[in-house]
Scaffold this motif. Structure first.
Motif, PDB file in Angstrom:
ATOM      1  N   ALA A 161      14.353  -1.832 -15.111  1.00  0.00           N
ATOM      2  CA  ALA A 161      13.020  -1.981 -14.521  1.00  0.00           C
ATOM      3  C   ALA A 161      13.167  -2.114 -13.016  1.00  0.00           C
ATOM      4  N   THR A 162      12.415  -1.303 -12.297  1.00  0.00           N
ATOM      5  CA  THR A 162      12.442  -1.386 -10.844  1.00  0.00           C
ATOM      6  C   THR A 162      11.434  -2.428 -10.372  1.00  0.00           C
ATOM      7  N   ARG A 163      11.495  -2.790  -9.145  1.00  0.00           N
ATOM      8  CA  ARG A 163      10.613  -3.791  -8.570  1.00  0.00           C
ATOM      9  C   ARG A 163       9.144  -3.353  -8.666  1.00  0.00           C
ATOM     10  N   ASP A 164       8.885  -2.087  -8.368  1.00  0.00           N
ATOM     11  CA  ASP A 164       7.509  -1.580  -8.449  1.00  0.00           C
ATOM     12  C   ASP A 164       6.993  -1.615  -9.875  1.00  0.00           C
ATOM     13  N   VAL A 166       7.944  -3.667 -12.302  1.00  0.00           N
ATOM     14  CA  VAL A 166       7.703  -5.069 -12.676  1.00  0.00           C
ATOM     15  C   VAL A 166       6.431  -5.564 -11.998  1.00  0.00           C
ATOM     16  N   ARG A 167       6.203  -5.228 -10.739  1.00  0.00           N
ATOM     17  CA  ARG A 167       5.005  -5.646 -10.022  1.00  0.00           C
ATOM     18  C   ARG A 167       3.753  -5.097 -10.691  1.00  0.00           C
ATOM     19  N   SER A 168       3.791  -3.811 -11.051  1.00  0.00           N
ATOM     20  CA  SER A 168       2.599  -3.226 -11.697  1.00  0.00           C
ATOM     21  C   SER A 168       2.340  -3.848 -13.072  1.00  0.00           C
ATOM     22  N   GLU A 169       3.418  -4.159 -13.790  1.00  0.00           N
ATOM     23  CA  GLU A 169       3.244  -4.805 -15.095  1.00  0.00           C
ATOM     24  C   GLU A 169       2.656  -6.210 -14.929  1.00  0.00           C
ATOM     25  N   LEU A 170       3.131  -6.957 -13.941  1.00  0.00           N
ATOM     26  CA  LEU A 170       2.605  -8.303 -13.697  1.00  0.00           C
ATOM     27  C   LEU A 170       1.147  -8.251 -13.249  1.00  0.00           C
ATOM     28  N   GLN A 171       0.822  -7.283 -12.422  1.00  0.00           N
ATOM     29  CA  GLN A 171      -0.585  -7.146 -12.001  1.00  0.00           C
ATOM     30  C   GLN A 171      -1.470  -6.809 -13.188  1.00  0.00           C
ATOM     31  N   GLY A 172      -0.943  -5.966 -14.063  1.00  0.00           N
ATOM     32  CA  GLY A 172      -1.726  -5.642 -15.277  1.00  0.00           C
ATOM     33  C   GLY A 172      -1.936  -6.874 -16.142  1.00  0.00           C
ATOM     34  N   LEU A 173      -0.890  -7.697 -16.293  1.00  0.00           N
ATOM     35  CA  LEU A 173      -1.017  -8.933 -17.074  1.00  0.00           C
ATOM     36  C   LEU A 173      -1.989  -9.915 -16.413  1.00  0.00           C
ATOM     37  N   LEU A 174      -1.961 -10.023 -15.091  1.00  0.00           N
ATOM     38  CA  LEU A 174      -2.891 -10.903 -14.391  1.00  0.00           C
ATOM     39  C   LEU A 174      -4.339 -10.458 -14.583  1.00  0.00           C
TER      40      LEU A 174
END
Length: 187
Positions: A161-164, A166-174
């Motif tokens: 998993a790249t940083r981008d 992981v960031r997009s997945e976390l934003q989706g979860l938020l």
């Protein structure tokens, strides 16, 4: 080591003796063939490498302009000596048979020396080519290994998993959590 001495009356007994570095005689091994009697006229030993180096130096000199100049000077002096000076000091009258003999002798020695030098150079070139070939094979093997390693790293990075990501997945979860909270507040 014990010093072995052969009895005086038995020189022709057929037993072979050898000398060690300390000068003591030891019995030769039975599994080794006997070296015959010493020849009446032994040829001198020579170092082939020293002879080869000498022949290369001579061949290098024969291939220079300096040799041609010296050879030309010697021939001119020879001809002038045997034509212009009084006949009492001539040692090779015209048609210069002795000069022809000397030049033929020089050529008969020069040709084999040049061939020997060329053969030695061919041997060196062959060794250099074999070393270059081995070095090239090692380089190819190293390059292939590095290519396989880079391909394995690319495949491994494809699954990481790249940083981008992981960031997009976390934003989706938020967003999903925010939506759930808003839906819970509405009820």
């Amino acid at each position: 080591m014990r010093q072995l001495r052969e009895p005086r009356g038995r020189e022709g007994s057929g037993k072979q003796r050898a000398e060690t570095a300390h000068g003591t005689a030891v019995r030769a091994r039975l599994d080794q063939p006997r070296t015959g009697k010493a020849p009446l006229l032994a040829l001198p030993n020579y170092d082939p490498e020293a002879f080869g180096r000498l022949s290369e130096r001579i061949a290098r000199f024969l291939g220079t302009g300096r040799f041609i100049v010296w050879m030309t000077v010697v021939i001119i002096v020879w001809v002038i000596w045997n034509t212009m000076l009084p006949s009492s000091v001539h040692f090779d009258d015209y048609p210069f048979i002795f000069l022809t003999l000397v030049l033929s002798l020089q050529a008969s020695y020069a040709a084999p020396l040049i061939l020997l030098a060329q053969n030695r150079q061919d041997d060196r070139d062959r060794v250099n080519m074999e070393q270059d070939r081995a070095r090239a094979e090692r380089s190819i093997a190293d390059t292939e290994y590095l290519t396989r390693e880079v391909a394995a790293l690319r495949q491994g990075l494809g699954e990481v998993a790249t940083r981008d990501f992981v960031r997009s997945e976390l934003q989706g979860l938020l967003k999903e959590l925010d939506e759930r909270r808003e839906a819970a507040d509405l009820l």
